[in-house]
Design an enzyme around this catalytic site. Structure first.
Site, PDB file in Angstrom:
ATOM      1  CG  HIS A 247      -0.257  -0.277   2.516  1.00  0.00           C
ATOM      2  ND1 HIS A 247       0.592   0.633   3.089  1.00  0.00           N
ATOM      3  CD2 HIS A 247      -0.265  -1.361   3.342  1.00  0.00           C
ATOM      4  CE1 HIS A 247       1.058   0.144   4.223  1.00  0.00           C
ATOM      5  NE2 HIS A 247       0.565  -1.072   4.398  1.00  0.00           N
TER       6      HIS A 247
ATOM      7  CG  HIS B  24       4.222  -1.730   2.115  1.00  0.00           C
ATOM      8  ND1 HIS B  24       2.951  -2.220   1.999  1.00  0.00           N
ATOM      9  CD2 HIS B  24       4.759  -2.332   3.201  1.00  0.00           C
ATOM     10  CE1 HIS B  24       2.725  -3.095   2.960  1.00  0.00           C
ATOM     11  NE2 HIS B  24       3.807  -3.181   3.721  1.00  0.00           N
TER      12      HIS B  24
ATOM     13  CD  GLN C  59       6.040 -11.873  10.701  1.00  0.00           C
ATOM     14  OE1 GLN C  59       7.152 -11.921  10.184  1.00  0.00           O
ATOM     15  NE2 GLN C  59       5.389 -10.733  10.823  1.00  0.00           N
TER      16      GLN C  59
ATOM     17  N   GLY D 251       7.928   0.743   9.018  1.00  0.00           N
ATOM     18  CA  GLY D 251       6.859   1.686   9.337  1.00  0.00           C
ATOM     19  C   GLY D 251       6.613   1.761  10.839  1.00  0.00           C
TER      20      GLY D 251
ATOM     21  CG  ASP E 185       3.624  -3.235  12.258  1.00  0.00           C
ATOM     22  OD1 ASP E 185       2.642  -3.744  12.810  1.00  0.00           O
ATOM     23  OD2 ASP E 185       3.704  -3.093  11.022  1.00  0.00           O
TER      24      ASP E 185
ATOM     25  CD  GLN F 293       7.708  -5.611  12.364  1.00  0.00           C
ATOM     26  OE1 GLN F 293       7.214  -6.722  12.367  1.00  0.00           O
ATOM     27  NE2 GLN F 293       7.593  -4.792  11.326  1.00  0.00           N
TER      28      GLN F 293
END
Ligand code: PAF
Length: 282
Positions: free
Chosen positions: A34, A37, A61, A149, A152, A155
Site C-alpha cells: 500500500h 510501503h 510470526q 513503518g 508496528d 516491531q
C-alpha cells in the site's frame, strides 16, 4: 525489473553488477503493498544507490494459522506498484524453503522485555518469528539502511534491539504511518475489510486522538478507561488491548514522568480481522 525467488540468484546479481559494494536500502514486507510501503521505497531510493524489497509472508510470526492462511498474497499487483516507483528496485520474493532451508522454526530471542509487552502478550512467539526472519533477510540482503513503518512501533523497537544485540551493521530507519482519508492506518490486512468496516474503522484513529488530548490533563488509567468505554458494546469492533507505554522500554505508564516520551497502542478485532494502531502522546 529484477525479481528473484532464490537468495543465491540475488547474491550473484548483486555481485556481478558490483551492487554489493554500493549503499543498499532494504524494505522488508509481507506484500499486499500500500502507499505506506511505497513511501518506504521512495525514502530508500532517495538515500541509497540500490534498493531491494522483500515480499515474504513469514509463517513463523503467525500465532494464528487462520490469519496466516488468509493473509493476502498479491505478488503480481505488488510488482506493478513497485514499477510505478522505479523499475530499478530489486524484488526478492523467496519461498519458505529459500529462507528456512527445511527447518521452518524460530530462534528464541531475549529483547530485554520489549517482546513481552502488548503484541507479545497477545501473539505468543510472534517476535521470535519476526526476529528470525529479519535477521535472515539482513544476512541475505546485507543492507546499509533498512526501513520500517511506525505503525508496528513495537516491531520497530525490537528490530533496533536485534541489531544492537546481534551487532548487525545496518541502520534502522522508522518511517511515519500512512493513513486513509478517514484516519485508518494503512495495513495489508485492510484488504480483508468490507467497505463498511473500513468506513467504521475511523473510530480507531479518532479514539487515539481523543486519548492524546485527554493525556494532557488525565492520568494514563483515566485515559484507558475512556477508551475501554468507547469500545464497550460497539456493534462491530472489539477492543483487544489499549496501553499507554514508555516509547523506549514499552513498559506501561503507571505515573507520568515529564522526562519520558509516551505512546498509546491499540489492537482491535473486526470480524476476526486484527487491526493495530499507535500515536505519540507527548
Ligand atoms: O512488518 C512486516 O511486514 C513483517 O513483520 C516483516 C518485518 C516484513 C517481517 O516478516
Amino acid at each position: 525489473m529484477h525479481i528473484f525467488s532464490k537468495k543465491v540468484d540475488l547474491a550473484n546479481h548483486l555481485k556481478e553488477n558490483n551492487l554489493d559494494k554500493s549503499t543498499v536500502g532494504f524494505v522488508p514486507t509481507m506484500g499486499a503493498l500500500h502507499a505506506g510501503h511505497l513511501s518506504l521505497l521512495k525514502k530508500s531510493i532517495e538515500n541509497n544507490a540500490t534498493t531491494i524489497i522483500s515480499i515474504f509472508v513469514n509463517p513463523t510470526q503467525f500465532n494464528n494459522p487462520e490469519d496466516l492462511k488468509k493473509y493476502p498474497r498479491t505478488l503480481e499487483s505488488d510488482v506493478e506498484k513497485i514499477k510505478t516507483i522505479s523499475e530499478k528496485i530489486i524484488v526478492y520474493a523467496p519461498t519458505v524453503e529459500d529462507i528456512y532451508e527445511g527447518n521452518t522454526k524460530s530462534e528464541h530471542y531475549n529483547f530485554d522485555e520489549l517482546e513481552n509487552q502488548m503484541e507479545g502478550k497477545f501473539r505468543p512467539g510472534h517476535f521470535d518469528g519476526v526476529g528470525t526472519v529479519v535477521k535472515r533477510l539482513f544476512e541475505i540482503v546485507n543492507p546499509t539502511n533498512a526501513y520500517f513503518g511506525e505503525k508496528d512501533f513495537q516491531q520497530l523497537q525490537i528490530v533496533k534491539k536485534l541489531v544492537e544485540k546481534e551487532k548487525l551493521s545496518v541502520t534502522i530507519i522508522g518511517c511515519p504511518i500512512f493513513r486513509e482519508q478517514n484516519g485508518l492506518a494503512m495495513s495489508s490486512r485492510n484488504e480483508r475489510l468490507s467497505e463498511n468496516e473500513k468506513k467504521e474503522a475511523s473510530i480507531i484513529f479518532k479514539t487515539l486522538n481523543k486519548a492524546k488530548n485527554l493525556f494532557g490533563t488525565k492520568s494514563a488509567k483515566e485515559v484507558a478507561e475512556y477508551v475501554i468505554k468507547t469500545f464497550s458494546n460497539h456493534p462491530i469492533f472489539e477492543l483487544e488491548y489499549f496501553e499507554i507505554a514508555d516509547e523506549a522500554s514499552l513498559l506501561t505508564c503507571k505515573r507520568k514522568n515529564k522526562k519520558k516520551k509516551y505512546r498509546a497502542f491499540i489492537a482491535v478485532f473486526v470480524n476476526k480481522i486484527r487491526l493495530i494502531d499507535t500515536i505519540s502522546l507527548n
